[in-house]
Design a protein around this motif. Structure first.
Motif, PDB file in Angstrom:
ATOM      1  N   LYS A   1       1.072  -1.627   0.397  1.00  0.00           N
ATOM      2  CA  LYS A   1      -0.009  -0.258   0.482  1.00  0.00           C
ATOM      3  C   LYS A   1       1.173   0.839  -0.194  1.00  0.00           C
ATOM      4  O   LYS A   1       1.609   1.690   1.105  1.00  0.00           O
ATOM      5  CB  LYS A   1      -0.574  -0.174   1.582  1.00  0.00           C
ATOM      6  N   VAL A   2       1.135   1.079  -1.224  1.00  0.00           N
ATOM      7  CA  VAL A   2       2.134   2.456  -1.589  1.00  0.00           C
ATOM      8  C   VAL A   2       1.459   3.674  -2.423  1.00  0.00           C
ATOM      9  O   VAL A   2       1.040   3.059  -3.532  1.00  0.00           O
ATOM     10  CB  VAL A   2       3.466   2.652  -1.687  1.00  0.00           C
ATOM     11  N   ALA A   3       1.914   5.196  -2.611  1.00  0.00           N
ATOM     12  CA  ALA A   3       0.533   5.730  -3.439  1.00  0.00           C
ATOM     13  C   ALA A   3       1.441   5.145  -5.333  1.00  0.00           C
ATOM     14  O   ALA A   3       1.958   5.610  -5.743  1.00  0.00           O
ATOM     15  CB  ALA A   3       1.148   7.506  -3.547  1.00  0.00           C
ATOM     16  N   LYS A   4       2.666   5.640  -5.335  1.00  0.00           N
ATOM     17  CA  LYS A   4       3.897   4.955  -5.786  1.00  0.00           C
ATOM     18  C   LYS A   4       5.276   4.446  -5.476  1.00  0.00           C
ATOM     19  O   LYS A   4       5.604   4.553  -4.466  1.00  0.00           O
ATOM     20  CB  LYS A   4       4.123   6.795  -6.719  1.00  0.00           C
ATOM     21  N   VAL A   5       6.112   4.114  -7.335  1.00  0.00           N
ATOM     22  CA  VAL A   5       7.481   3.553  -6.310  1.00  0.00           C
ATOM     23  C   VAL A   5       8.292   3.338  -7.348  1.00  0.00           C
ATOM     24  O   VAL A   5       7.336   4.224  -8.465  1.00  0.00           O
ATOM     25  CB  VAL A   5       7.466   1.953  -6.615  1.00  0.00           C
ATOM     26  N   TYR A   6       9.391   4.084  -7.318  1.00  0.00           N
ATOM     27  CA  TYR A   6      10.214   5.220  -7.896  1.00  0.00           C
ATOM     28  C   TYR A   6      11.533   3.490  -7.552  1.00  0.00           C
ATOM     29  O   TYR A   6      12.184   3.011  -7.228  1.00  0.00           O
ATOM     30  CB  TYR A   6      10.874   6.062  -7.523  1.00  0.00           C
ATOM     31  N   ALA A   7      11.718   3.849  -9.646  1.00  0.00           N
ATOM     32  CA  ALA A   7      12.813   2.691  -9.275  1.00  0.00           C
ATOM     33  C   ALA A   7      14.109   3.281  -9.592  1.00  0.00           C
ATOM     34  O   ALA A   7      14.551   4.100 -11.269  1.00  0.00           O
ATOM     35  CB  ALA A   7      12.796   2.035 -11.001  1.00  0.00           C
ATOM     36  N   VAL A   8      15.228   3.987  -8.828  1.00  0.00           N
ATOM     37  CA  VAL A   8      16.550   4.904  -9.126  1.00  0.00           C
ATOM     38  C   VAL A   8      17.168   3.778  -9.877  1.00  0.00           C
ATOM     39  O   VAL A   8      17.787   3.300  -9.003  1.00  0.00           O
ATOM     40  CB  VAL A   8      16.926   5.380  -7.766  1.00  0.00           C
ATOM     41  N   GLU A   9      17.633   4.017 -11.057  1.00  0.00           N
ATOM     42  CA  GLU A   9      18.617   3.333 -11.393  1.00  0.00           C
ATOM     43  C   GLU A   9      19.633   4.093 -12.389  1.00  0.00           C
ATOM     44  O   GLU A   9      20.026   5.142 -13.157  1.00  0.00           O
ATOM     45  CB  GLU A   9      17.694   2.697 -12.626  1.00  0.00           C
ATOM     46  N   SER A  10      20.705   3.504 -11.801  1.00  0.00           N
ATOM     47  CA  SER A  10      22.326   3.821 -13.091  1.00  0.00           C
ATOM     48  C   SER A  10      22.934   2.496 -12.811  1.00  0.00           C
ATOM     49  O   SER A  10      22.827   1.866 -11.921  1.00  0.00           O
ATOM     50  CB  SER A  10      22.731   5.063 -12.421  1.00  0.00           C
ATOM     51  N   PRO A  11      24.210   2.513 -14.072  1.00  0.00           N
ATOM     52  CA  PRO A  11      24.371   0.954 -13.972  1.00  0.00           C
ATOM     53  C   PRO A  11      25.836   1.696 -12.680  1.00  0.00           C
ATOM     54  O   PRO A  11      25.962   0.603 -12.677  1.00  0.00           O
ATOM     55  CB  PRO A  11      25.480   1.030 -15.297  1.00  0.00           C
ATOM     56  N   LYS A  12      26.474   3.071 -12.729  1.00  0.00           N
ATOM     57  CA  LYS A  12      27.200   3.301 -11.706  1.00  0.00           C
ATOM     58  C   LYS A  12      26.750   2.509 -10.365  1.00  0.00           C
ATOM     59  O   LYS A  12      27.499   3.207  -8.894  1.00  0.00           O
ATOM     60  CB  LYS A  12      27.749   4.365 -11.481  1.00  0.00           C
ATOM     61  N   LEU A  13      25.264   2.206 -10.210  1.00  0.00           N
ATOM     62  CA  LEU A  13      24.962   1.831  -8.763  1.00  0.00           C
ATOM     63  C   LEU A  13      24.593   0.024  -8.683  1.00  0.00           C
ATOM     64  O   LEU A  13      24.940   0.109  -7.478  1.00  0.00           O
ATOM     65  CB  LEU A  13      23.335   2.407  -8.449  1.00  0.00           C
TER      66      LEU A  13
END
Length: 331
Positions: free
Chosen positions: A58-70
């Protein structure tokens, strides 16, 4: 724009840390108390599947914070990525689990943003429009309610076991997932990770264990720990201990539970011959079910135990092992 809460869940090697579900449950509780919206973020590379898993809550939105350097993880990359992401989204409150990884990068992140962190919280209060976080002090002897005086975003981490992960509410429908591609400068990452450290065979992360059998001074002799190990093996759990056992060298320090050891919150915690000093209790009181076996009917451990067995553990544990084996064998 209404105030929002952002939970940063933790993943490693494409698997969510189970304590992240506890932090989502904490975020849901804070959101219910404050009326703020709740969102979540997963940080890494190629994390779409994990973001979709979080979106089931139960969340309003999910962010996929992406970068190959992560990938692989470095504190420099995580701090740089989250600073950029948080500057764009501007949540009021950022919640994270109090894990080794978070403790590694969050001081750098908060400092670079000119903010502070309230760490290792065990709860929160929202009274008269003011949000405070409760954290233990002096090895659990005192609890302090702490509030922020800085500008948002506010950073707080919750102790393992402060909330129950199985209480994280599912959503009526999957939350939308938004990919946030982050640009990290080439010179931002100053560390080069080596191969993942391979711990010695007996080393264990007790925070991930669902069943723990823990021994205290009531075990009397080092050779008797084998009995506790047999019970742990029969239950499919891990062996742990109070500080005196580890200080004596009877078990390695990575098996210690308490204020100077690991903080755990398994589904079942069996305390064998543990009196229940406050330093031990602060490390395991978040367990879902606590069974304590001690011959001293006045042992402090009984004050928090769900099931208290007063008796000699050497009379109780061997037949208990046999009964567990029978049940598992279908007998």
């Amino acid at each position: 724009m209404p105030d929002s809460i952002l939970v940063i869940v933790e993943q490693r090697e494409s698997k969510l840390n189970r304590v992240s579900w506890e932090t989502i449950a904490a975020g849901q509780a804070v959101a219910a108390a404050t009326g703020w919206s709740l969102e979540a973020a997963v940080v890494g590379a190629s994390i779409g599947t994990l973001a979709a898993e979080v979106a089931g809550k139960k969340v309003a939105k999910v962010y996929a914070v992406e970068s190959p350097k992560l990938e692989p993880y470095t504190p420099d990359a995580f701090a740089a990525a989250l600073k950029q992401f948080l500057a764009a989204k501007q949540p009021k409150l950022v919640l994270m689990p109090h894990t080794y990884q978070v403790r590694d990068f969050v001081p750098k992140l908060a400092t670079t943003m000119g903010r502070t962190v309230i760490s290792d919280c065990i709860g929160f209060k929202h009274e008269n429009g003011k949000l405070t976080f409760t954290r233990q002090m002096f090895q659990g002897k005192l609890a302090a309610d702490v509030s922020f005086t800085s500008e948002a975003p506010w950073f707080a981490t919750f102790q393992n076991g402060a909330f129950r992960g199985d209480k994280a509410e599912p959503g009526a429908a999957a939350a939308p997932v938004e990919v946030a591609s982050i640009e990290i400068a080439d010179g931002a990452i100053r560390t080069k990770p080596q191969d993942v450290f391979k711990e010695v065979k007996q080393a264990v992360d007790l925070t991930q264990a669902e069943i723990i059998v823990s021994v205290g001074r009531g075990i009397k002799e080092q050779k008797n720990i084998e009995m506790a190990k047999q019970l742990a093996d029969a239950l499919g759990g891990e062996l742990a201990a109070s500080r005196p056992i580890c200080d004596s060298g009877w078990l390695p320090m990575d098996r210690q539970v308490g204020s100077s050891g690991q903080t755990v919150a398994p589904k079942l915690y069996l305390a064998l011959g543990i009196s229940g000093a406050i330093q031990h209790i602060v490390g395991m009181k978040g367990s879902r079910a606590i069974i304590a076996i001690n011959k001293d009917s006045e042992a402090p451990i009984f004050e928090i135990a769900d099931y208290a067995v007063v008796g000699n553990l050497f009379d109780i544990v061997p037949p208990l092992i046999e009964e567990v084996k029978k049940v598992k064998a279908g007998g």
